[in-house]
Enzyme design. Structure first.
Site, PDB file in Angstrom:
ATOM      1  N   GLY A 274     -35.465 -17.114   4.494  1.00 30.55           N
ATOM      2  CA  GLY A 274     -36.269 -17.783   3.457  1.00 30.55           C
ATOM      3  C   GLY A 274     -35.414 -18.496   2.427  1.00 30.55           C
TER       4      GLY A 274
ATOM      5  N   GLU B 231     -33.643 -14.462  11.254  1.00 32.67           N
ATOM      6  CA  GLU B 231     -34.852 -13.631  11.393  1.00 32.67           C
ATOM      7  C   GLU B 231     -34.970 -13.005  12.772  1.00 32.67           C
ATOM      8  OE1 GLU B 231     -34.788 -16.752  10.131  1.00 32.67           O
ATOM      9  OE2 GLU B 231     -36.056 -16.878   8.342  1.00 32.67           O
TER      10      GLU B 231
HETATM   11  C1  HXC Z   1     -34.056  -7.262   0.906  1.00 35.41           C
HETATM   12  C2  HXC Z   1     -31.769  -7.419   0.858  1.00 35.41           C
HETATM   13  C3  HXC Z   1     -31.818  -8.612   1.624  1.00 35.41           C
HETATM   14  C4  HXC Z   1     -33.101  -9.102   2.015  1.00 35.41           C
HETATM   15  C5  HXC Z   1     -29.753  -8.153   1.210  1.00 35.41           C
HETATM   16  N1  HXC Z   1     -30.476  -7.170   0.637  1.00 35.41           N
HETATM   17  N2  HXC Z   1     -30.544  -9.026   1.827  1.00 35.41           N
HETATM   18  N3  HXC Z   1     -32.883  -6.771   0.507  1.00 35.41           N
HETATM   19  N4  HXC Z   1     -34.174  -8.388   1.638  1.00 35.41           N
HETATM   20  N5  HXC Z   1     -33.232 -10.250   2.685  1.00 35.41           N
HETATM   21  C6  HXC Z   1     -30.005  -6.024  -0.137  1.00 35.41           C
HETATM   22  C7  HXC Z   1     -29.368  -4.962   0.765  1.00 35.41           C
HETATM   23  O1  HXC Z   1     -30.377  -4.140   1.327  1.00 35.41           O
HETATM   24  C8  HXC Z   1     -28.502  -4.224  -0.240  1.00 35.41           C
HETATM   25  O2  HXC Z   1     -29.311  -3.371  -0.993  1.00 35.41           O
HETATM   26  C9  HXC Z   1     -28.010  -5.338  -1.156  1.00 35.41           C
HETATM   27  O3  HXC Z   1     -28.950  -6.415  -1.005  1.00 35.41           O
HETATM   28  C10 HXC Z   1     -26.622  -5.855  -0.768  1.00 35.41           C
HETATM   29  O4  HXC Z   1     -26.670  -6.231   0.588  1.00 35.41           O
HETATM   30  P1  HXC Z   1     -25.555  -5.775   1.656  1.00 35.41           P
HETATM   31  O5  HXC Z   1     -26.148  -5.934   2.991  1.00 35.41           O
HETATM   32  O6  HXC Z   1     -25.013  -4.434   1.292  1.00 35.41           O
HETATM   33  O7  HXC Z   1     -24.436  -6.884   1.386  1.00 35.41           O
HETATM   34  P2  HXC Z   1     -23.358  -7.434   2.403  1.00 35.41           P
HETATM   35  O8  HXC Z   1     -22.758  -6.317   3.208  1.00 35.41           O
HETATM   36  O9  HXC Z   1     -22.444  -8.275   1.578  1.00 35.41           O
HETATM   37  O10 HXC Z   1     -24.148  -8.368   3.445  1.00 35.41           O
HETATM   38  C11 HXC Z   1     -24.720  -9.580   2.996  1.00 35.41           C
HETATM   39  C12 HXC Z   1     -25.732 -10.124   4.045  1.00 35.41           C
HETATM   40  C13 HXC Z   1     -26.753  -8.999   4.398  1.00 35.41           C
HETATM   41  C14 HXC Z   1     -24.973 -10.553   5.297  1.00 35.41           C
HETATM   42  C15 HXC Z   1     -26.423 -11.329   3.432  1.00 35.41           C
HETATM   43  O11 HXC Z   1     -27.281  -8.472   3.186  1.00 35.41           O
HETATM   44  C16 HXC Z   1     -27.891  -9.467   5.239  1.00 35.41           C
HETATM   45  O12 HXC Z   1     -27.762  -9.674   6.440  1.00 35.41           O
HETATM   46  N6  HXC Z   1     -29.082  -9.605   4.624  1.00 35.41           N
HETATM   47  C17 HXC Z   1     -30.301  -9.943   5.343  1.00 35.41           C
HETATM   48  C18 HXC Z   1     -30.300 -11.398   5.738  1.00 35.41           C
HETATM   49  C19 HXC Z   1     -31.577 -11.749   6.496  1.00 35.41           C
HETATM   50  O13 HXC Z   1     -31.830 -11.200   7.594  1.00 35.41           O
HETATM   51  N7  HXC Z   1     -32.381 -12.661   5.964  1.00 35.41           N
HETATM   52  C20 HXC Z   1     -33.649 -13.049   6.553  1.00 35.41           C
HETATM   53  C21 HXC Z   1     -34.778 -12.237   5.966  1.00 35.41           C
HETATM   54  S1  HXC Z   1     -36.338 -12.551   6.735  1.00 35.41           S
HETATM   55  P3  HXC Z   1     -28.911  -1.825  -1.256  1.00 35.41           P
HETATM   56  O14 HXC Z   1     -30.122  -1.263  -1.918  1.00 35.41           O
HETATM   57  O15 HXC Z   1     -28.589  -1.240   0.056  1.00 35.41           O
HETATM   58  O16 HXC Z   1     -27.719  -1.935  -2.138  1.00 35.41           O
HETATM   59  C22 HXC Z   1     -36.841 -13.976   6.079  1.00 35.41           C
HETATM   60  C23 HXC Z   1     -38.169 -14.485   6.564  1.00 35.41           C
HETATM   61  C24 HXC Z   1     -38.572 -15.762   5.904  1.00 35.41           C
HETATM   62  O17 HXC Z   1     -36.202 -14.567   5.266  1.00 35.41           O
HETATM   63  C25 HXC Z   1     -40.019 -16.088   6.159  1.00 35.41           C
HETATM   64  C26 HXC Z   1     -40.952 -15.593   5.108  1.00 35.41           C
HETATM   65  C27 HXC Z   1     -42.378 -15.988   5.220  1.00 35.41           C
END
Ligand code: HXC
Length: 258
Positions: free
Chosen positions: A109, A132
């Protein structure tokens, strides 16, 4: 008005919206999108706001929609809530220029929010992705539609199907990003560019944005016809007289938005 998920800064006629949920790398939850929409609605008829910048922190623009908010939902709930549809429509139909300033992660997103903007500027640390598929879902706010228009089918498929990230250098090369700017003083540079746009005639600014966006929705001849009518109509403005007179008189134009 104070916002829970955003920090706002006014720089003359440029409004800078800073996404501010650092604890989750600016994951976009319902509250954040609603707040962005509130700001856009308020500023849409405000003559003092001419260009909006949406940016994040140095390390993350936004790491996607908030996975923790979505995790427990079922498809009926998502469908009934029409998750993010209204917000998508408000952002993507906003009439003034929206600039995305991306440093660090712009994933899911976050990448989609950046692509809803009109121009994306990035630092060399920017990483764009539609991961995703790793969550067992797919993009939901425009990623499968806007990314191929920006980078072509093959790269869009590659990104959506493998979930890989695209760095700033590649993003600029393929046209997702307009320019890669230095990390130092990135925000200052964004504001400088936004001010450059803001100094132009608002009538021209709005017409250009509308005409370019029409090119995504229509065929070439209808689009060119739309452009020509807009172009003709601008000759009824004082700004056209001023702009052309200033050129002939070798001076800087002073636009009045009339
Ligand atoms: C909720 C998130 C998050 C997310 C990170 N965090 N991304 N929380 N939603 N999208 C939170 C983690 O849970 C963690 O919380 C804190 O942020 C730090 O993240 P880490 O993973 O520990 O950091 P790092 O190791 O540096 O990794 C960074 C990262 C990873 C590679 C960006 O966080 C990641 O892969 N995030 C998800 C990316 C993703 O899949 N995005 C797509 C989402 S779906 P805590 O509490 O553990 O400290 C989407 C759908 C869109 O976007 C359509 C909607 C209609």
């Amino acid at each position: 008005m104070a916002y829970e998920t955003l920090i706002l800064e006014h720089h003359e006629t440029v409004l800078l919206i800073k996404l501010n949920r650092p604890e989750s790398l600016n994951a976009i939850n319902n509250k954040m999108l609603m707040e962005i929409c509130t700001v856009l609605k308020k500023s849409s008829t405000d003559i003092n706001v001419r260009v909006i910048i949406i940016t994040g922190s140095e390390k993350f623009f936004a790491a996607g929609a908030d996975i923790k908010e979505m995790e427990k939902k079922n498809s009926t709930e998502m469908y009934l809530e029409d998750y993010f549809t209204n917000e998508h429509n408000i952002i993507s139909s906003y009439r003034k220029p929206l600039i995305a300033g991306v440093s660090g992660y712009a994933l899911g997103g976050g990448c989609e929010l950046a692509m809803m903007c009109d121009i994306i500027y990035a630092t060399k640390t920017a990483k764009f992705g539609q991961p995703e598929i790793n969550l067992g879902v797919m993009a939901g706010i425009g990623g499968t539609q806007r990314l191929p228009k920006s980078v072509g089918k093959s790269k869009a498929m590659d990104m959506h199907l493998t979930g890989r990230y695209m760095d700033a250098e590649e993003a600029e090369r393929v046209g997702l990003v307009s320019r890669v700017l230095p990390e130092k003083d990135f925000q200052i540079k964004l504001i400088e560019i936004a001010k450059k746009i803001s100094d132009k005639s608002l009538t021209s600014i709005l017409a250009i944005k509308e005409a370019i966006n029409i090119s995504y929705e229509t065929n070439l001849s209808s689009g060119i016809n739309f452009e020509r009518r807009k172009f003709h109509s601008l000759f009824s403005t004082e700004d056209q007289k001023e702009g052309m007179a200033a050129f002939v008189e070798k001076r800087t134009p002073k636009f009045s938005d009339r």
